[in-house]
Design a protein around this motif. Structure first.
Motif, PDB file in Angstrom:
ATOM      1  N   PRO A 159     -10.828 -25.869  23.613  1.00 15.65           N
ATOM      2  CA  PRO A 159     -10.422 -26.197  25.014  1.00 15.65           C
ATOM      3  C   PRO A 159      -9.716 -26.840  26.200  1.00 15.65           C
ATOM      4  N   LYS A 160      -8.188 -27.227  25.323  1.00 15.63           N
ATOM      5  CA  LYS A 160      -7.030 -27.900  25.955  1.00 15.63           C
ATOM      6  C   LYS A 160      -6.473 -26.488  26.265  1.00 15.63           C
ATOM      7  N   LEU A 161      -6.739 -25.226  25.579  1.00 15.80           N
ATOM      8  CA  LEU A 161      -5.504 -24.819  25.992  1.00 15.80           C
ATOM      9  C   LEU A 161      -5.967 -23.131  26.936  1.00 15.80           C
ATOM     10  N   PRO A 162      -5.083 -23.129  27.920  1.00 15.64           N
ATOM     11  CA  PRO A 162      -5.215 -22.419  28.115  1.00 15.64           C
ATOM     12  C   PRO A 162      -5.624 -20.316  27.806  1.00 15.64           C
ATOM     13  N   GLU A 163      -5.582 -19.175  28.862  1.00 19.52           N
ATOM     14  CA  GLU A 163      -5.634 -18.646  27.871  1.00 19.52           C
ATOM     15  C   GLU A 163      -4.567 -17.817  27.891  1.00 19.52           C
ATOM     16  N   ASN A 164      -3.777 -17.612  28.470  1.00 17.55           N
ATOM     17  CA  ASN A 164      -2.534 -17.163  27.588  1.00 17.55           C
ATOM     18  C   ASN A 164      -1.643 -18.274  28.350  1.00 17.55           C
ATOM     19  N   ALA A 165       0.170 -18.175  27.518  1.00 14.48           N
ATOM     20  CA  ALA A 165       1.008 -18.805  28.073  1.00 14.48           C
ATOM     21  C   ALA A 165       2.250 -18.324  27.775  1.00 14.48           C
ATOM     22  N   VAL A 166       3.187 -18.236  29.660  1.00 12.59           N
ATOM     23  CA  VAL A 166       3.960 -17.100  29.863  1.00 12.59           C
ATOM     24  C   VAL A 166       5.784 -17.406  29.437  1.00 12.59           C
ATOM     25  N   LEU A 167       6.000 -17.282  28.409  1.00  9.07           N
ATOM     26  CA  LEU A 167       7.336 -17.436  27.962  1.00  9.07           C
ATOM     27  C   LEU A 167       8.511 -16.351  28.115  1.00  9.07           C
ATOM     28  N   LYS A 168       9.994 -17.054  29.493  1.00  8.38           N
ATOM     29  CA  LYS A 168      10.689 -16.218  30.322  1.00  8.38           C
ATOM     30  C   LYS A 168      11.730 -15.702  27.932  1.00  8.38           C
ATOM     31  N   LYS A 169      11.749 -14.588  28.296  1.00  5.97           N
ATOM     32  CA  LYS A 169      12.991 -13.994  27.413  1.00  5.97           C
ATOM     33  C   LYS A 169      14.234 -12.764  28.503  1.00  5.97           C
ATOM     34  N   THR A 170      15.671 -12.950  27.751  1.00  5.66           N
ATOM     35  CA  THR A 170      15.591 -11.830  28.373  1.00  5.66           C
ATOM     36  C   THR A 170      16.298 -11.242  27.546  1.00  5.66           C
ATOM     37  N   LEU A 171      16.899  -9.749  28.030  1.00  7.49           N
ATOM     38  CA  LEU A 171      17.913  -8.663  26.905  1.00  7.49           C
ATOM     39  C   LEU A 171      18.508  -8.130  27.710  1.00  7.49           C
ATOM     40  N   LYS A 172      19.770  -8.466  26.920  1.00  6.68           N
ATOM     41  CA  LYS A 172      21.278  -7.822  27.797  1.00  6.68           C
ATOM     42  C   LYS A 172      21.607  -6.460  26.760  1.00  6.68           C
ATOM     43  N   PHE A 173      22.624  -5.779  27.290  1.00  4.85           N
ATOM     44  CA  PHE A 173      22.677  -4.330  26.295  1.00  4.85           C
ATOM     45  C   PHE A 173      23.740  -3.776  27.011  1.00  4.85           C
ATOM     46  N   ASN A 174      24.071  -3.336  26.171  1.00  3.33           N
ATOM     47  CA  ASN A 174      25.323  -2.053  25.774  1.00  3.33           C
ATOM     48  C   ASN A 174      24.888  -0.483  25.315  1.00  3.33           C
TER      49      ASN A 174
END
Length: 249
Positions: free
Chosen positions: A50-65
Motif C-alpha cells: 500500500p505504500k508503493l506508487p503505481e510506478n517509479a521512473v528512473l533516469k538513464k542515458t545512452l551515449k553512442f557512436n
C-alpha cells in the motif's frame, strides 16, 4: 559543408539519448514478490504494497557512436527516497553501466552490488526479432515496432529508428537496423522510452571504470549464479529468477 551537415542531420551516427525507465513497481511487488512469498515474508510485502506508487521512473542515458554504446544511470534527486530504498532493498535496479561494442559484439557491465564492484564481461545478447508494420513517434522520431525473443526466452518489444542507423538500445538490447528508442518488457513490468535525442560529433564516453585492472571480472552466468546464491537465502527461486532476469537485460 551544407551537404555534409544535412547528411549528418538525417543519419545520426553519434550522440546521446535520455531515457525514462518506468518500473511498474506495484505490479512487480504484488505479482513477483507477494504472490510468491512464503508465510514468513508474506506479511512484510502485504505491509509494503500500500505504500508503493503505481510506478517509479528512473533516469538513464545512452551515449553512442558508430561502434559503441554506453548506457548508464543519471542521478535523480527527485526520486522519492522511500521508493528508492525499496528498489535497492529488493534489488530491482543495480544501477549498472553497460558498455557494448557492436563491431566485436563484446559486452561489459559495471555493477556495484552492496559495495562489491564487479565487471561482467560477455558477448552481446542475440535476439530473434520480427519486424511489424506498427509505428510510433518517440522523442520526435518515427519508430517501427519489432517483437523479439532473447536467448533466455524473454519477450521484448522494441521500437527502432532508421534515422539513427546504430544497432543498439537500452541496457544490452540490440540487433535492429536502427537505434531502439522504446523498449517494453511485459513479463518484468518495465519499459524504457527516449525523452530526448541529441546528435553530436563530440560525444564523450567515460570508460574509466572498465579500465581498472584490479576490478573483479566474470561472465554473465557466473555473476548470475553468485548473486542468486546470496538472494536465495532470503527469497524463493522464482523471485530470484525474476530479479536476475531484470538485472541481465
Amino acid at each position: 559543408m551544407l551537404s555534409l551537415k544535412a547528411q549528418y542531420t538525417l543519419f545520426g551516427r553519434s550522440g546521446s539519448i535520455a531515457y525514462d525507465k518506468t518500473m511498474y513497481i506495484k505490479n512487480i511487488v504484488g505479482k513477483k514478490f507477494l504472490a510468491k512469498a512464503d508465510d514468513k515474508s508474506k506479511m512484510f510485502f502485504e505491509q509494503v504494497l500500500p505504500k508503493l506508487p503505481e510506478n517509479a521512473v528512473l533516469k538513464k542515458t545512452l551515449k553512442f557512436n558508430a561502434n559503441e554504446t554506453l548506457f548508464e544511470p543519471v542521478k535523480d534527486d527527485h526520486l522519492d527516497q522511500v521508493v528508492k530504498q525499496y528498489i535497492m532493498m529488493l534489488a530491482l535496479d543495480f544501477e549498472g553501466i553497460t558498455l557494448s561494442n557492436m563491431t566485436t559484439r563484446s559486452f561489459q557491465r559495471y555493477n556495484d552490488i552492496v559495495g562489491e564492484k564487479i565487471i561482467v564481461e560477455d558477448t552481446m545478447k542475440r535476439i530473434k526479432w520480427k519486424v511489424t508494420d506498427e509505428y510510433r513517434e518517440i522523442a520526435g522520431y518515427s519508430c517501427r515496432r519489432a517483437n523479439g525473443l532473447t536467448a533466455d526466452s524473454i519477450y521484448v518489444i522494441g521500437y527502432y529508428c532508421n534515422e539513427i542507423p546504430i544497432s543498439g538500445g537500452p541496457e544490452s538490447i540490440n540487433g535492429l537496423p536502427g537505434m531502439i528508442l522504446g523498449l517494453v518488457v511485459p513479463s518484468q513490468h518495465v519499459s524504457y522510452f527516449a525523452t530526448k535525442v541529441e546528435l553530436s560529433n563530440d560525444v564523450v564516453m567515460d570508460k574509466k571504470r572498465f579500465e581498472k585492472s584490479k576490478m573483479k571480472r566474470m561472465s554473465r552466468k557466473t555473476m548470475t549464479d553468485q548473486i542468486s546464491a546470496v538472494l536465495s537465502q532470503h527469497m524463493n527461486k522464482e523471485t530470484v529468477q525474476f530479479i536476475m532476469e531484470l538485472g541481465n537485460l
